[in-house]
Write a protein that holds these residues in place. Structure first.
Motif, PDB file in Angstrom:
ATOM      1  N   GLY A 136       0.811  -1.213   0.000  1.00 50.27           N
ATOM      2  CA  GLY A 136       0.000   0.000   0.000  1.00 50.27           C
ATOM      3  C   GLY A 136       0.843   1.262   0.000  1.00 50.27           C
ATOM      4  O   GLY A 136       0.511   2.247  -0.674  1.00 50.27           O
ATOM      5  N   ASP A 137       1.944   1.241   0.738  1.00 53.41           N
ATOM      6  CA  ASP A 137       2.846   2.393   0.739  1.00 53.41           C
ATOM      7  C   ASP A 137       3.419   2.619  -0.653  1.00 53.41           C
ATOM      8  O   ASP A 137       3.532   3.758  -1.130  1.00 53.41           O
ATOM      9  N   ALA A 138       3.791   1.524  -1.322  1.00 51.45           N
ATOM     10  CA  ALA A 138       4.340   1.636  -2.673  1.00 51.45           C
ATOM     11  C   ALA A 138       3.290   2.161  -3.653  1.00 51.45           C
ATOM     12  O   ALA A 138       3.603   2.977  -4.530  1.00 51.45           O
ATOM     13  N   ARG A 139       2.064   1.703  -3.498  1.00 51.82           N
ATOM     14  CA  ARG A 139       0.993   2.167  -4.377  1.00 51.82           C
ATOM     15  C   ARG A 139       0.841   3.682  -4.293  1.00 51.82           C
ATOM     16  O   ARG A 139       0.627   4.357  -5.319  1.00 51.82           O
ATOM     17  N   ALA A 140       0.993   4.240  -3.097  1.00 50.66           N
ATOM     18  CA  ALA A 140       0.887   5.694  -2.939  1.00 50.66           C
ATOM     19  C   ALA A 140       2.011   6.419  -3.671  1.00 50.66           C
ATOM     20  O   ALA A 140       1.788   7.465  -4.296  1.00 50.66           O
ATOM     21  N   VAL A 141       3.229   5.868  -3.616  1.00 49.87           N
ATOM     22  CA  VAL A 141       4.360   6.501  -4.316  1.00 49.87           C
ATOM     23  C   VAL A 141       4.181   6.392  -5.826  1.00 49.87           C
ATOM     24  O   VAL A 141       4.438   7.345  -6.567  1.00 49.87           O
ATOM     25  N   ILE A 142       3.741   5.222  -6.293  1.00 53.84           N
ATOM     26  CA  ILE A 142       3.493   5.044  -7.730  1.00 53.84           C
ATOM     27  C   ILE A 142       2.468   6.069  -8.212  1.00 53.84           C
ATOM     28  O   ILE A 142       2.658   6.728  -9.250  1.00 53.84           O
ATOM     29  N   ALA A 143       1.390   6.228  -7.472  1.00 54.71           N
ATOM     30  CA  ALA A 143       0.335   7.171  -7.868  1.00 54.71           C
ATOM     31  C   ALA A 143       0.864   8.598  -7.895  1.00 54.71           C
ATOM     32  O   ALA A 143       0.538   9.387  -8.802  1.00 54.71           O
ATOM     33  N   TRP A 144       1.673   8.967  -6.892  1.00 55.07           N
ATOM     34  CA  TRP A 144       2.231  10.319  -6.838  1.00 55.07           C
ATOM     35  C   TRP A 144       3.120  10.583  -8.052  1.00 55.07           C
ATOM     36  O   TRP A 144       3.021  11.652  -8.686  1.00 55.07           O
ATOM     37  N   LEU A 145       3.967   9.625  -8.406  1.00 54.89           N
ATOM     38  CA  LEU A 145       4.868   9.807  -9.547  1.00 54.89           C
ATOM     39  C   LEU A 145       4.086   9.913 -10.854  1.00 54.89           C
ATOM     40  O   LEU A 145       4.410  10.749 -11.715  1.00 54.89           O
ATOM     41  N   ARG A 146       3.088   9.090 -11.007  1.00 58.09           N
ATOM     42  CA  ARG A 146       2.288   9.155 -12.243  1.00 58.09           C
ATOM     43  C   ARG A 146       1.567  10.496 -12.354  1.00 58.09           C
ATOM     44  O   ARG A 146       1.491  11.079 -13.442  1.00 58.09           O
ATOM     45  N   GLU A 147       1.069  10.997 -11.240  1.00 55.31           N
ATOM     46  CA  GLU A 147       0.374  12.283 -11.268  1.00 55.31           C
ATOM     47  C   GLU A 147       1.332  13.425 -11.593  1.00 55.31           C
ATOM     48  O   GLU A 147       0.982  14.361 -12.316  1.00 55.31           O
ATOM     49  N   GLN A 148       2.545  13.340 -11.064  1.00 54.66           N
ATOM     50  CA  GLN A 148       3.518  14.404 -11.271  1.00 54.66           C
ATOM     51  C   GLN A 148       4.152  14.375 -12.662  1.00 54.66           C
ATOM     52  O   GLN A 148       4.392  15.421 -13.265  1.00 54.66           O
ATOM     53  N   LEU A 149       4.451  13.175 -13.171  1.00 48.36           N
ATOM     54  CA  LEU A 149       5.322  13.045 -14.339  1.00 48.36           C
ATOM     55  C   LEU A 149       4.641  12.494 -15.586  1.00 48.36           C
ATOM     56  O   LEU A 149       5.124  12.717 -16.699  1.00 48.36           O
ATOM     57  N   HIS A 150       3.571  11.734 -15.421  1.00 42.57           N
ATOM     58  CA  HIS A 150       2.864  11.133 -16.564  1.00 42.57           C
ATOM     59  C   HIS A 150       3.797  10.266 -17.413  1.00 42.57           C
ATOM     60  O   HIS A 150       3.810  10.364 -18.642  1.00 42.57           O
ATOM     61  N   VAL A 151       4.568   9.419 -16.738  1.00 44.76           N
ATOM     62  CA  VAL A 151       5.484   8.500 -17.415  1.00 44.76           C
ATOM     63  C   VAL A 151       5.338   7.119 -16.770  1.00 44.76           C
ATOM     64  O   VAL A 151       4.788   6.989 -15.670  1.00 44.76           O
ATOM     65  N   PRO A 152       5.847   6.070 -17.437  1.00 49.10           N
ATOM     66  CA  PRO A 152       5.827   4.740 -16.809  1.00 49.10           C
ATOM     67  C   PRO A 152       6.630   4.744 -15.511  1.00 49.10           C
ATOM     68  O   PRO A 152       7.643   5.431 -15.395  1.00 49.10           O
ATOM     69  N   VAL A 153       6.165   3.962 -14.550  1.00 55.84           N
ATOM     70  CA  VAL A 153       6.814   3.872 -13.241  1.00 55.84           C
ATOM     71  C   VAL A 153       7.283   2.433 -13.017  1.00 55.84           C
ATOM     72  O   VAL A 153       6.488   1.491 -13.122  1.00 55.84           O
ATOM     73  N   TRP A 154       8.562   2.303 -12.706  1.00 56.09           N
ATOM     74  CA  TRP A 154       9.177   1.005 -12.463  1.00 56.09           C
ATOM     75  C   TRP A 154       9.597   0.895 -11.004  1.00 56.09           C
ATOM     76  O   TRP A 154       9.890   1.899 -10.349  1.00 56.09           O
ATOM     77  N   LEU A 155       9.634  -0.333 -10.517  1.00 53.95           N
ATOM     78  CA  LEU A 155      10.228  -0.622  -9.217  1.00 53.95           C
ATOM     79  C   LEU A 155      11.583  -1.276  -9.454  1.00 53.95           C
ATOM     80  O   LEU A 155      11.689  -2.212 -10.256  1.00 53.95           O
ATOM     81  N   VAL A 156      12.604  -0.791  -8.754  1.00 54.73           N
ATOM     82  CA  VAL A 156      13.955  -1.348  -8.878  1.00 54.73           C
ATOM     83  C   VAL A 156      14.460  -1.663  -7.478  1.00 54.73           C
ATOM     84  O   VAL A 156      14.495  -0.788  -6.610  1.00 54.73           O
ATOM     85  N   GLY A 157      14.828  -2.911  -7.243  1.00 53.79           N
ATOM     86  CA  GLY A 157      15.324  -3.302  -5.933  1.00 53.79           C
ATOM     87  C   GLY A 157      16.675  -3.974  -6.026  1.00 53.79           C
ATOM     88  O   GLY A 157      17.037  -4.539  -7.058  1.00 53.79           O
TER      89      GLY A 157
END
Length: 281
Positions: free
Chosen positions: A131-152
């Motif tokens: 759920g925490d990650a979902r919030a960050v993904i949503a924030w990035l999409r709203e700000q940048l309008h680009v694909p969002v990847w997770l890198v670990g």
């Protein structure tokens, strides 16, 4: 005006124009690679809980990457952007290489309710972490309008895989998950309880998956011989690749950030390979 001077000026004019054009192109290139100043962002993640990350973006990002460090994952990021722990982690220390390649980054700390030991230990597989990650993904999409990847990297791969699987669940909000994931120095065996990445439901992933591993990695939890098993479990991913590298410098704990495990000395090669694959059409 003498004929000789007039002739000289005629010859000089194209050269001046060429120099002007070169200057304009160079300035345009610099502008394209300009970046926003790093800033610390706190967003609401769960009731009473905030998620902090360090955000850096190039002028015209082509994608965004949420970076998950290994170890216990508690970066102890202060409001000025200083790391209390984990500054040497592969992804943390290589964050600007992503930005230079046109990828915005969010370097994620533990959430506000996990700001003391054990930090993310025992938390990476939980619905709350997803759920925490979902919030960050949503924030990035709203700000940048680009694909969002997770890198670990290292234990960060457990976060990335678990989050992507959780957000791919039919019960998750459609489109709330990442556009793809990258697993570097993947945890393939476990000694703390919980599942290694190969023990997770990887067949639930229907997004691109890149796996990056150093053939010289001597960490007992990340044997390169078991990366084939990992790849074989990605049965539903539309695009996969195993990127094996070698070399660099190894210092200290073989599972540490400055060992082969942490791609010490070959950071540029590894990050450029990651971003090239992420941004491929």
């Amino acid at each position: 005006m003498s004929a000789r001077l007039a002739s000289h000026r005629r010859r000089a004019a194209p050269l001046a124009a060429a120099l002007t054009l070169a200057f304009v192109l160079a300035a345009s290139s610099l502008l394209a690679h300009a970046q926003s100043a790093p800033k610390v962002v706190d967003i609401p993640a769960r009731p009473g809980v905030t998620q902090r990350f360090l955000f850096i973006a190039p002028a015209a990002p082509k994608a965004a990457a949420i970076l998950y460090a290994g170890g216990h994952g508690g970066l102890q990021l202060d409001p000025q952007g200083n790391f209390g722990w984990g500054a040497n982690n592969f992804l943390v220390r290589s964050r600007m290489l992503f930005v230079d390649d046109g990828v915005a980054v969010a370097v994620v700390d533990a959430p506000s309710d996990r700001q003391s030991p054990p930090y993310l230990d025992g938390f990476r597989h939980t619905p709350e972490h997803a759920g925490d990650a979902r919030a960050v993904i949503a924030w990035l999409r709203e700000q940048l309008h680009v694909p969002v990847w997770l890198v670990g990297t290292s234990r960060g791969t457990q976060s990335v895989a678990a989050i992507a699987i959780a957000l791919a669940n039919p019960g998750a909000n459609p489109g709330s998950g990442p556009d793809g994931i990258v697993l570097t120095s993947t945890i393939l065996r476990e000694n703390r309880g919980g599942d290694p990445v190969t023990g997770m439901n990887l067949s639930a992933l229907r997004i691109p998956v890149l796996v990056v591993h150093n053939k010289d990695d001597a960490c007992k939890l990340c044997p390169v011989s078991e990366t084939d098993t990992l790849m074989q479990k990605l049965t539903q991913s539309p695009r996969t690749r195993l990127m094996l590298v070698s070399g660099g410098t190894s210092r200290g704990d073989p599972c540490g950030a400055l060992a082969y495990h942490g791609f010490n000395g070959i950071e540029s090669e590894v990050v450029h390979g990651i971003t090239a694959w992420m941004l491929a059409p």
